[in-house]
Scaffold this motif. Structure first.
Motif, PDB file in Angstrom:
ATOM      1  N   VAL A   1       0.815  -1.220   0.000  1.00 10.04           N
ATOM      2  CA  VAL A   1       0.000   0.000   0.000  1.00 10.04           C
ATOM      3  C   VAL A   1       0.847   1.269   0.000  1.00 10.04           C
ATOM      4  O   VAL A   1       0.655   2.149  -0.840  1.00 10.04           O
ATOM      5  CB  VAL A   1      -0.948   0.007   1.223  1.00 10.04           C
ATOM      6  CG1 VAL A   1      -1.654   1.346   1.354  1.00 10.04           C
ATOM      7  CG2 VAL A   1      -1.975  -1.112   1.110  1.00 10.04           C
ATOM      8  N   THR A   2       1.777   1.396   0.948  1.00  8.19           N
ATOM      9  CA  THR A   2       2.473   2.663   1.177  1.00  8.19           C
ATOM     10  C   THR A   2       3.624   2.825   0.177  1.00  8.19           C
ATOM     11  O   THR A   2       4.793   2.952   0.558  1.00  8.19           O
ATOM     12  CB  THR A   2       2.990   2.742   2.620  1.00  8.19           C
ATOM     13  OG1 THR A   2       3.845   1.618   2.877  1.00  8.19           O
ATOM     14  CG2 THR A   2       1.838   2.743   3.603  1.00  8.19           C
ATOM     15  N   CYS A   3       3.294   2.906  -1.097  1.00 11.55           N
ATOM     16  CA  CYS A   3       4.327   2.926  -2.135  1.00 11.55           C
ATOM     17  C   CYS A   3       5.125   4.226  -2.136  1.00 11.55           C
ATOM     18  O   CYS A   3       6.239   4.268  -2.668  1.00 11.55           O
ATOM     19  CB  CYS A   3       3.708   2.664  -3.497  1.00 11.55           C
ATOM     20  SG  CYS A   3       2.256   3.640  -3.877  1.00 11.55           S
ATOM     21  N   PHE A   4       4.586   5.302  -1.549  1.00 10.82           N
ATOM     22  CA  PHE A   4       5.324   6.564  -1.449  1.00 10.82           C
ATOM     23  C   PHE A   4       5.848   6.799  -0.038  1.00 10.82           C
ATOM     24  O   PHE A   4       6.276   7.908   0.291  1.00 10.82           O
ATOM     25  CB  PHE A   4       4.431   7.725  -1.872  1.00 10.82           C
ATOM     26  CG  PHE A   4       3.893   7.587  -3.261  1.00 10.82           C
ATOM     27  CD1 PHE A   4       4.747   7.638  -4.356  1.00 10.82           C
ATOM     28  CD2 PHE A   4       2.549   7.386  -3.487  1.00 10.82           C
ATOM     29  CE1 PHE A   4       4.262   7.493  -5.640  1.00 10.82           C
ATOM     30  CE2 PHE A   4       2.055   7.239  -4.766  1.00 10.82           C
ATOM     31  CZ  PHE A   4       2.914   7.293  -5.856  1.00 10.82           C
ATOM     32  N   GLY A   5       5.813   5.773   0.788  1.00  8.83           N
ATOM     33  CA  GLY A   5       6.327   5.864   2.135  1.00  8.83           C
ATOM     34  C   GLY A   5       5.368   6.577   3.082  1.00  8.83           C
ATOM     35  O   GLY A   5       4.260   6.980   2.701  1.00  8.83           O
ATOM     36  N   TYR A   6       5.820   6.717   4.308  1.00  9.21           N
ATOM     37  CA  TYR A   6       5.029   7.358   5.363  1.00  9.21           C
ATOM     38  C   TYR A   6       5.421   8.835   5.468  1.00  9.21           C
ATOM     39  O   TYR A   6       6.581   9.195   5.300  1.00  9.21           O
ATOM     40  CB  TYR A   6       5.265   6.648   6.693  1.00  9.21           C
ATOM     41  CG  TYR A   6       4.908   5.177   6.668  1.00  9.21           C
ATOM     42  CD1 TYR A   6       3.614   4.759   6.938  1.00  9.21           C
ATOM     43  CD2 TYR A   6       5.871   4.215   6.350  1.00  9.21           C
ATOM     44  CE1 TYR A   6       3.284   3.402   6.910  1.00  9.21           C
ATOM     45  CE2 TYR A   6       5.546   2.861   6.317  1.00  9.21           C
ATOM     46  CZ  TYR A   6       4.249   2.462   6.592  1.00  9.21           C
ATOM     47  OH  TYR A   6       3.918   1.128   6.553  1.00  9.21           O
ATOM     48  N   GLY A   7       4.432   9.675   5.760  1.00 13.71           N
ATOM     49  CA  GLY A   7       4.695  11.097   5.894  1.00 13.71           C
ATOM     50  C   GLY A   7       4.977  11.770   4.566  1.00 13.71           C
ATOM     51  O   GLY A   7       5.783  12.697   4.491  1.00 13.71           O
ATOM     52  N   CYS A   8       4.310  11.331   3.504  1.00 13.62           N
ATOM     53  CA  CYS A   8       4.506  11.900   2.165  1.00 13.62           C
ATOM     54  C   CYS A   8       3.767  13.244   2.091  1.00 13.62           C
ATOM     55  O   CYS A   8       2.536  13.287   2.017  1.00 13.62           O
ATOM     56  CB  CYS A   8       3.976  10.936   1.113  1.00 13.62           C
ATOM     57  SG  CYS A   8       4.126  11.537  -0.577  1.00 13.62           S
ATOM     58  N   GLU A   9       4.511  14.329   2.114  1.00 15.03           N
ATOM     59  CA  GLU A   9       3.916  15.656   2.264  1.00 15.03           C
ATOM     60  C   GLU A   9       2.925  16.037   1.163  1.00 15.03           C
ATOM     61  O   GLU A   9       1.878  16.626   1.455  1.00 15.03           O
ATOM     62  CB  GLU A   9       5.011  16.720   2.382  1.00 15.03           C
ATOM     63  CG  GLU A   9       5.627  16.791   3.764  1.00 15.03           C
ATOM     64  CD  GLU A   9       4.589  17.038   4.854  1.00 15.03           C
ATOM     65  OE1 GLU A   9       3.716  17.902   4.665  1.00 15.03           O
ATOM     66  OE2 GLU A   9       4.643  16.355   5.890  1.00 15.03           O
ATOM     67  N   PRO A  10       3.179  15.760  -0.114  1.00 15.50           N
ATOM     68  CA  PRO A  10       2.193  16.147  -1.131  1.00 15.50           C
ATOM     69  C   PRO A  10       0.820  15.520  -0.893  1.00 15.50           C
ATOM     70  O   PRO A  10      -0.213  16.173  -1.122  1.00 15.50           O
ATOM     71  CB  PRO A  10       2.820  15.661  -2.438  1.00 15.50           C
ATOM     72  CG  PRO A  10       4.279  15.637  -2.167  1.00 15.50           C
ATOM     73  CD  PRO A  10       4.413  15.223  -0.739  1.00 15.50           C
ATOM     74  N   ILE A  11       0.796  14.266  -0.438  1.00 19.67           N
ATOM     75  CA  ILE A  11      -0.492  13.618  -0.191  1.00 19.67           C
ATOM     76  C   ILE A  11      -1.104  14.137   1.098  1.00 19.67           C
ATOM     77  O   ILE A  11      -2.313  14.402   1.165  1.00 19.67           O
ATOM     78  CB  ILE A  11      -0.333  12.086  -0.157  1.00 19.67           C
ATOM     79  CG1 ILE A  11       0.332  11.584  -1.449  1.00 19.67           C
ATOM     80  CG2 ILE A  11      -1.705  11.421   0.021  1.00 19.67           C
ATOM     81  CD1 ILE A  11       0.536  10.090  -1.499  1.00 19.67           C
ATOM     82  N   VAL A  12      -0.283  14.309   2.128  1.00 17.52           N
ATOM     83  CA  VAL A  12      -0.784  14.851   3.391  1.00 17.52           C
ATOM     84  C   VAL A  12      -1.412  16.224   3.176  1.00 17.52           C
ATOM     85  O   VAL A  12      -2.502  16.530   3.687  1.00 17.52           O
ATOM     86  CB  VAL A  12       0.348  14.923   4.434  1.00 17.52           C
ATOM     87  CG1 VAL A  12      -0.119  15.678   5.677  1.00 17.52           C
ATOM     88  CG2 VAL A  12       0.827  13.521   4.819  1.00 17.52           C
TER      89      VAL A  12
END
Length: 446
Positions: free
Chosen positions: A59-70
């Motif tokens: 699921v977390t293909c862009f890692g945790y704490g990905c600012e653009p998505i947040v």
């Protein structure tokens, strides 16, 4: 990172009231209480850090704490957190559906946004049956799927899942027929995977004939079978399925909840294996893990039955949170980041490095299969060297976890799926821990 001398995991449950425990996994002393995460690493309540080589669960293909998505989710919550689903939709959901269709093969036209993979599969079953009814073939309702596949945990998707352990819930929905896949046949008959592919195609066609072609609506398959340790199909097998479906007027549906969204090195496994299905069930990495989200991607041919009022209204009922603006915002940001990072190319580059590292670590202790950043390893040792009450796959996954590495293991296999944002140093660490765990469980390279 608190642990004892044997790397035993320590979790601080004493401070947590578990009298009304959230039952998502069976609670035990080994259940981890995660507190925070950043990049490709999580931290538990005791301060121990874990390197996530499974992307959560693909699921977390862009890692945790990905600012653009947040940031995109935060903006959407402030502007419009929910819209009345019986009366309209949001601009964000429409934009996401459009961009998802653009990622799919050229013949795709529509996307239905839903909450998770199981719901995506059930919506696709409904749509396949509706397609045939609207085309004057109401008797075509049966759905074929693999033995040993996996399609979800709701009742309909669980029925399509062809695993013996699903029978404990009693009879499933009617009209589901299971067929053999190449890897299962190769294991059972002791033949090559290529020969098993030809046999599987012949048996599937015999099943269609035996059930009656006028009764078969759809064939649901995972392009890469997850619960067989990421079983990659032999050359010619998926094109053969496409020809069978064309011959008998059967809807071909790819369950790409694991394989989609760049995981195999292209946008979807449909492009990787150069086979265009009629429906694609997508999920997992589609939102990067920042909101519950999945979709059914619908080809032009199948979308045609949704142009009339009867077909459209029949398929319209959905769940309250389907196409939710906040989830759509997460998905839209993820799709745009997917393009910005050129995620398929990034996955291909990382895969080249990690494949070499894993092959070196594995030696002759297992067989490695991969499609992009999706790995399955079948262990060749019959029994673990270390005393264990679990299967070799589970023992290896537990040995990795004790060392702070998250993978998945079951039966005689393990799987890995690192994030697209992993660094070369992360891959080196994954391989080093994996090798140490292999040495513990199966002994040194022979």
């Amino acid at each position: 990172m608190p642990s004892d001398d044997n790397n035993t995991l320590i979790t601080p449950w004493a401070a947590i009231d578990t009298s009304a425990f959230c039952f998502e996994v069976p609670h035990s002393d080994e259940t981890i209480l995660f507190e925070s995460a950043a990049g490709v690493r999580l931290t538990d309540a005791s301060g121990r850090e874990y390197l996530d080589a499974l992307s959560g669960v693909f699921v977390t293909c862009f890692g945790y704490g990905c600012e653009p998505i947040v940031e995109a989710v935060t903006r959407q919550v402030r502007r419009l957190a929910f819209n009345p689903p019986l009366h309209g939709t949001s601009r964000t959901a429409i934009e996401l559906a459009t961009e998802l269709v653009d990622l799919a093969p050229a013949s795709f036209r529509l996307a239905k946004l839903v909450n998770g993979g199981s719901e995506s599969v059930e919506a696709a079953i409904r749509l396949a049956r509706l397609y045939h009814r609207e085309r004057g073939n109401p008797g075509k309702y049966k759905v074929l799927s693999y033995f040993h596949g996996y399609h979800g945990a709701t009742f309909g998707s669980l029925t399509v899942t062809g695993r013996p352990d699903t029978s404990r819930f009693g009879p499933g929905i009617p009209g589901i027929v299971h067929v053999w896949n190449p890897h299962s046949l190769a294991q059972q008959l002791g033949v090559s995977l290529e020969e098993a592919g030809s046999l599987a195609l012949a048996l599937i066609e015999q099943t269609i004939e035996a059930e009656g072609p006028d009764s078969v609506a759809a064939l649901f398959v995972e392009p890469v079978v997850h619960l067989l340790g990421m079983a990659v199909p032999p050359p010619g097998f998926l094109p053969g399925l496409r020809r069978l479906c064309d011959k008998y007027n059967i809807v071909l549906a790819f369950d790409e909840i694991v394989t989609g969204f760049g995981r195999t090195g292209q946008e979807f496994a449909a492009q990787t294996f150069r086979v265009v299905p009629d429906l694609i069930c997508a999920g997992k990495g589609i939102s990067g893990g920042y909101a519950p989200l999945a979709a059914v991607l619908i080809s032009e041919r199948i979308a045609s039955v949704l142009e009339t009022g009867d077909g459209a209204y029949a398929f319209a009922p959905s769940h309250t949170y389907a196409a939710n603006p906040v989830a759509a915002a997460a998905g839209l940001a993820a799709v745009r980041l997917f393009r910005e990072l050129d995620a398929p190319a990034r996955a291909t580059r990382l895969s080249t490095k990690l494949t070499a590292l894993l092959e070196h670590a594995l030696g002759d202790r297992g067989v490695l299969r991969s499609a992009g950043l999706l790995y399955g390893i079948t262990l060749t040792a019959a029994e673990p060297v270390a005393a264990a009450k679990t299967s070799p796959g589970q023992a290896l996954a537990q040995a990795c976890l004790r060392r702070g590495l998250i993978i998945r293991g079951q039966d005689d296999w393990v799987v890995l799926a690192p994030a697209f944002v992993s660094t070369d140093e992360d891959l080196d660490e994954i391989a080093a821990i994996f090798r140490a765990a292999l040495d513990e469980v199966l002994g040194g390279v022979r």
